[in-house]
Design a protein around this motif. Structure first.
Motif, mmCIF file in Angstrom:
data_model
loop_
_atom_site.group_PDB
_atom_site.id
_atom_site.type_symbol
_atom_site.label_atom_id
_atom_site.label_comp_id
_atom_site.label_asym_id
_atom_site.label_seq_id
_atom_site.Cartn_x
_atom_site.Cartn_y
_atom_site.Cartn_z
ATOM 1 N N VAL A 40 9.582 -8.888 0.664
ATOM 2 C CA VAL A 40 8.100 -8.173 0.552
ATOM 3 C C VAL A 40 7.251 -7.949 1.654
ATOM 4 C CG1 VAL A 40 5.986 -9.211 -0.638
ATOM 5 C CG2 VAL A 40 7.998 -9.771 -1.712
ATOM 6 N N LYS A 41 7.398 -8.754 2.690
ATOM 7 C CA LYS A 41 6.521 -8.442 3.696
ATOM 8 C C LYS A 41 7.140 -6.948 4.589
ATOM 9 C CE LYS A 41 5.922 -13.278 4.942
ATOM 10 N NZ LYS A 41 6.057 -14.379 5.900
ATOM 11 N N ALA A 42 8.289 -6.786 4.299
ATOM 12 C CA ALA A 42 8.847 -5.461 4.822
ATOM 13 C C ALA A 42 8.129 -4.253 3.970
ATOM 14 C CB ALA A 42 10.617 -5.474 4.806
ATOM 15 N N VAL A 43 8.105 -4.537 2.840
ATOM 16 C CA VAL A 43 7.673 -3.408 1.767
ATOM 17 C C VAL A 43 6.173 -3.329 2.073
ATOM 18 C CG1 VAL A 43 7.017 -3.025 -0.536
ATOM 19 C CG2 VAL A 43 9.420 -3.850 -0.119
ATOM 20 N N ASN A 44 5.423 -4.512 2.301
ATOM 21 C CA ASN A 44 3.905 -4.264 2.557
ATOM 22 C C ASN A 44 3.685 -3.735 3.981
ATOM 23 O OD1 ASN A 44 3.377 -5.256 0.163
ATOM 24 N ND2 ASN A 44 3.197 -7.517 0.865
ATOM 25 N N LYS A 45 4.569 -3.847 4.769
ATOM 26 C CA LYS A 45 4.545 -3.115 6.101
ATOM 27 C C LYS A 45 5.051 -1.557 6.291
ATOM 28 C CE LYS A 45 4.242 -7.468 8.835
ATOM 29 N NZ LYS A 45 4.972 -8.157 9.837
ATOM 30 N N ASN A 46 5.411 -1.099 5.073
ATOM 31 C CA ASN A 46 5.970 0.350 5.024
ATOM 32 C C ASN A 46 7.290 0.421 5.933
ATOM 33 O OD1 ASN A 46 3.988 1.319 3.219
ATOM 34 N ND2 ASN A 46 2.698 1.593 4.742
ATOM 35 N N ALA A 47 7.880 -0.949 5.978
ATOM 36 C CA ALA A 47 9.297 -0.589 6.782
ATOM 37 C C ALA A 47 10.284 -0.275 5.892
ATOM 38 C CB ALA A 47 9.521 -2.136 7.169
ATOM 39 N N LEU A 48 10.038 -0.068 4.718
ATOM 40 C CA LEU A 48 11.333 0.675 3.979
ATOM 41 C C LEU A 48 10.895 2.011 3.496
ATOM 42 C CD1 LEU A 48 12.591 -2.379 1.765
ATOM 43 C CD2 LEU A 48 13.333 -1.812 4.100
ATOM 44 N N SER A 49 9.936 2.508 3.929
ATOM 45 C CA SER A 49 9.113 3.861 3.144
ATOM 46 C C SER A 49 10.466 4.941 3.420
ATOM 47 C CB SER A 49 7.676 4.199 4.242
ATOM 48 O OG SER A 49 8.310 4.251 5.540
ATOM 49 N N ASP A 50 11.173 4.932 4.423
ATOM 50 C CA ASP A 50 12.138 5.683 4.388
ATOM 51 C C ASP A 50 12.995 5.754 3.177
ATOM 52 O OD1 ASP A 50 13.178 3.407 5.458
ATOM 53 O OD2 ASP A 50 14.629 4.393 6.766
ATOM 54 N N ALA A 51 13.317 4.986 2.584
ATOM 55 C CA ALA A 51 14.008 4.725 1.375
ATOM 56 C C ALA A 51 13.266 4.261 0.201
ATOM 57 C CB ALA A 51 15.044 3.445 1.644
ATOM 58 N N VAL A 52 12.091 3.837 0.008
ATOM 59 C CA VAL A 52 11.432 3.322 -1.173
ATOM 60 C C VAL A 52 10.012 4.348 -1.260
ATOM 61 C CG1 VAL A 52 10.523 1.586 -2.287
ATOM 62 C CG2 VAL A 52 12.584 1.260 -1.004
ATOM 63 N N THR A 53 9.708 4.848 -2.226
ATOM 64 C CA THR A 53 8.611 5.406 -2.628
ATOM 65 C C THR A 53 7.367 4.315 -2.907
ATOM 66 O OG1 THR A 53 8.845 5.597 -4.855
ATOM 67 C CG2 THR A 53 9.741 7.577 -3.451
ATOM 68 N N LYS A 54 6.202 4.760 -2.691
ATOM 69 C CA LYS A 54 5.188 3.942 -3.279
ATOM 70 C C LYS A 54 5.345 3.349 -4.464
ATOM 71 C CE LYS A 54 0.157 3.497 -3.172
ATOM 72 N NZ LYS A 54 -1.127 4.295 -3.218
ATOM 73 N N GLU A 55 5.612 4.117 -5.508
ATOM 74 C CA GLU A 55 5.591 3.842 -7.037
ATOM 75 C C GLU A 55 6.971 2.811 -7.014
ATOM 76 O OE1 GLU A 55 6.425 5.477 -11.189
ATOM 77 O OE2 GLU A 55 6.496 6.718 -9.772
#
Length: 530
Positions: free
Chosen positions: A186-201
């Motif tokens: 969850v913390k990784a998602v909130n910090k956009n650490a996975l933005s290269d693999a996960v869209t905002k939606e």
């Protein structure tokens, strides 16, 4: 790599490490649990249509592979005879009950003293739902099945190196591991650490999924509270009246869970052969070969030790010895399907091609040991609320499997007190049987202190000391399979091999059955071709 060098890593890197570790763990447990196979390819018994013109088949071995071959070939019109070393059918599909006697290599004899109704399966002990061939025959032959409890969240995971040697409930380790990892993600998602693999939606969906998976609170934290306690269990559960209010339990820290190493045990049930539903025959695994015996028993000669197998262009002759009388005899047939384990077959004179000879000698057999223990009462249920399932440990016993039947009974009960492989099995069976059992009780008492006061008797089977297998199952390496597997399975003159060793489902009964079905199908084609 030590935990000291892992913990300073970024949380994102730590997540990646955990992911890789969990994957390797799942593979390890799938291999050690022998779940190398996925769903069985069985799609029905091959059609053996046509006039067999009185062709005869000699089957060596009355394990499940031999019994399936005998049943289906006889149905197709072949003349069938079966030679079996033991005084019973079933081979490794074997059940020990009170009154049974077993003598291993070296001459040590054990008498099973279990009370009526109690038993141990020294060999196969469970049937995955996706082993379609054995399920087919259980249904066809009327073998009653009951659920086998593979995974019990209330059973234990245990390490001598963690928590001062105190066993932990499976549910605590699983819930705390998933909870902390979900919070980190969850913390990784909130910090956009996975933005290269996960869209905002998708990130929003992922957050909801992680909250659910990890039992996180409204702030996406894995902490003591209703959500986590519903997973790992309450310190005091909800009840009725003035004392009804529940008390939340305190999760272990992430560092504690990781350093315990017990997270390795929570992937054991992920392999396809350990998914529910899993079954066992009511009354013992030998109920399956007994059901076959009702149909082909008159074709089976027991107490027959094969000493040589010869073939020419006209047929096959097996020389054998009656193990009761010592009489030397021969059996003849047009064809032979040999299901003798390769560990034994490699010691028998047989004139087959150099390629098949090399294949037979290329497959070592795994060492394993099981110890059955009988106790005065079902203390694991009465004292610890463990109903079926398996507790895992790093002690030499490996695991404890609680009976999946007779729940709530008040009399004597038996469980599987040890299931060891490899070096541990060799070391275990270097001891006399009585000492093996004593050690099993001693080690088991570190998980269940009631062992010593409640113990009655036990029996052990080390498969590498079983005279008619000298090993548990064939262990193919990728290199050996590439070089020898097809040669092992070919029709060599008038001889074919079948059994779990001639399959991609090693150690499972499904491997032996599907191997036999493949063999009889190809043999029938050869016979029909003249």
């Amino acid at each position: 790599m030590s935990f000291n060098s892992v913990l300073p890593m970024s949380k994102r890197d730590l997540l990646a490490l955990i992911g890789r570790s969990a994957g390797a763990s799942a593979m390890y447990f799938a291999m050690s649990g022998l779940g190398q196979a996925h769903a069985s390819p069985f799609a029905g018994v091959p059609k053996l249509d046509g006039d067999t013109k009185g062709a005869s088949v000699l089957i060596l071995g009355a394990g499940l592979a031999g019994l399936v071959a005998a049943l289906e070939l006889r149905r197709a019109g072949y003349k069938v005879q079966v030679l079996e070393y033991n005084d019973r059918v079933g081979g490794r599909s074997w059940t020990l009950r009170g009154g049974d006697t077993y003598t291993e290599l070296g001459g040590a004899t054990q008498n099973c003293e279990f009370a009526p109704g109690n038993y141990i399966n020294p060999g196969p002990w469970r049937i995955p739902h996706n082993h379609y061939a054995i399920m087919h025959y259980c249904q066809e032959l009327g073998v009653p099945l009951e659920p086998f409890m593979q995974l019990n969240y209330n059973a234990y995971v245990h390490s001598t190196k963690a928590f001062g040697g105190v066993p932990q409930r499976y549910r605590h380790i699983q819930a705390d591991f998933l909870g902390h990892v979900s919070e980190l993600m969850v913390k990784a998602v909130n910090k956009n650490a996975l933005s290269d693999a996960v869209t905002k939606e998708d990130g929003e969906i992922l957050l909801a999924a992680l909250k659910n998976l990890g039992a996180l609170d409204k702030d996406y934290r894995y902490v003591a509270g209703p959500a986590s306690s519903e997973r790992r269990g309450w310190a005091k559960g909800p009840g009725g009246g003035l004392s009804a209010e529940p008390v939340a339990s305190d999760p272990l820290t992430l560092e504690t869970v990781l350093q315990s190493g017990l997270w390795r045990n929570i992937s054991a049930s992920l392999s396809s052969t350990h998914h529910t539903a899993i079954f066992q025959p009511v009354g013992g695994m030998d109920m399956i070969p007994r059901a076959f015996e009702k149909h082909v028993g008159d074709a089976i000669r027991l107490n027959s030790k094969v000493t040589a197998i010869t073939q020419d262009e006209r047929g096959v002759i097996a020389a054998y010895v009656d193990t009761k009388t010592g009489e030397k005899l021969t059996a003849k047939a047009d064809w032979c399907i040999c299901t003798i384990p390769l560990s034994i077959l490699s010691q028998i004179e047989m004139n087959v091609s150099p390629e098949m000879t090399a294949a037979i000698g290329a497959v070592p057999y795994e060492a394993s040991l099981k110890v059955g223990l009988e106790f005065k009462r079902r203390f694991w249920e009465q004292d610890e609320q463990i109903y079926g399932g398996i507790s895992s440990t790093d002690l030499p016993i490996g695991q404890i499997s609680y009976p999946s039947t007779g729940y709530g009974g008040k009399g004597k009960a038996a469980l599987l007190g040890a299931y060891a492989f490899g070096a541990a099995a060799y070391e275990y069976t270097s001891l006399p049987p009585a000492e093996r059992i004593a050690r099993t009780v001693e080690w088991g008492a570190k998980i269940h202190p009631q062992y010593k006061a409640e113990f009655l008797n036990g029996i052990s089977v080390g498969w590498h000391r079983v005279p008619w297998t000298q090993g548990c199952f064939g262990t193919w390496s990728p290199e050996a399979r590439a070089e020898h597997y097809k040669n092992l399975c070919q029709i060599d003159g008038r001889i074919m091999l079948a059994g779990e060793h001639a399959s991609y489902i090693p150690a499972w009964q499904e491997g032996g059955i599907t191997s036999a079905l493949d063999a009889i199908g190809r043999l029938h084609q050869r016979v029909m071709a003249g």
